[in-house]
Design an enzyme around this catalytic site. Structure first.
Site, PDB file in Angstrom:
ATOM      1  N   GLN A   1       1.100   7.020   3.115  1.00  0.00           N
ATOM      2  CA  GLN A   1       0.936   5.691   2.537  1.00  0.00           C
ATOM      3  C   GLN A   1       0.809   5.779   1.020  1.00  0.00           C
ATOM      4  OE1 GLN A   1      -1.885   3.169   4.498  1.00  0.00           O
ATOM      5  NE2 GLN A   1      -1.385   1.454   3.188  1.00  0.00           N
ATOM      6  N   PHE A   2       1.962   5.697   0.356  1.00  0.00           N
ATOM      7  CA  PHE A   2       1.966   5.799  -1.100  1.00  0.00           C
ATOM      8  C   PHE A   2       1.222   4.651  -1.765  1.00  0.00           C
ATOM      9  CE2 PHE A   2       5.567   3.019  -0.434  1.00  0.00           C
ATOM     10  CZ  PHE A   2       5.580   2.193  -1.552  1.00  0.00           C
ATOM     11  N   THR A   3       1.046   3.528  -1.067  1.00  0.00           N
ATOM     12  CA  THR A   3       0.381   2.374  -1.678  1.00  0.00           C
ATOM     13  C   THR A   3      -1.095   2.625  -1.958  1.00  0.00           C
ATOM     14  OG1 THR A   3      -0.040   1.342   0.467  1.00  0.00           O
ATOM     15  CG2 THR A   3       2.017   0.736  -0.655  1.00  0.00           C
TER      16      THR A   3
END
Length: 152
Positions: free
Chosen positions: A78-80
């Protein structure tokens, strides 16, 4: 690296309607990888995840680790988690690692967690549009960041 660790009684990931990973009790781990992250960060975080004592003992106190309750892990990239929100209303993800750096570290995290737990790690699909379902048990949610450790 940043991880959001959620103690769950069940969790699953679907991509295009197909289940890519599911677990009963254990941890749903949302993992964000930043450009500056190293394998040293990865090993530290994997050890922390598997050693975190947040499962109830016979007295209802959070004294047991994942292995003590025969728990499993669902690991989701989850790059967010590295969203920068200081300016404006559209987050910037400039600190998140590009796929050419993030994918090998994500795959290494899977192998490392499997080695530490002795169990197969359930996963999503890196970069896919994933639908995550979970029942947060407690709720217990822990946020960990490798930048917070001593001597980093």
């Amino acid at each position: 690296m940043r991880a959001v660790l959620q103690r769950v009684s069940e969790a699953s990931c679907r991509v295009n309607g197909d289940v890519t990973g599911e677990i009963d009790h254990g941890f749903l781990v949302l993992l964000g990888i930043e450009d500056a992250d190293t394998e040293e960060d990865l090993h530290w975080l994997a050890q922390k995840i598997t050693s975190m004592r947040v499962f109830g003992d016979d007295n209802g106190l959070m004294n047991k680790a994942l292995a003590d309750v025969d728990g499993s892990i669902l690991l989701i990239s989850q790059f967010t988690l590295f969203a920068q929100t200081r300016k404006g209303n559209r987050p910037s993800f400039i600190r998140a690692a590009r796929p050419e750096k993030a994918i090998p570290l994500y795959e290494k995290m899977i192998v490392t967690l499997e080695s530490l737990t002795g169990k197969k790690i359930a996963t999503g699909i890196f970069g896919a549009d994933m639908k995550i379902s979970l029942v947060n048990d407690g709720p217990v949610t822990i946020i960990m960041d490798t930048k917070d450790r001593e001597n980093h």
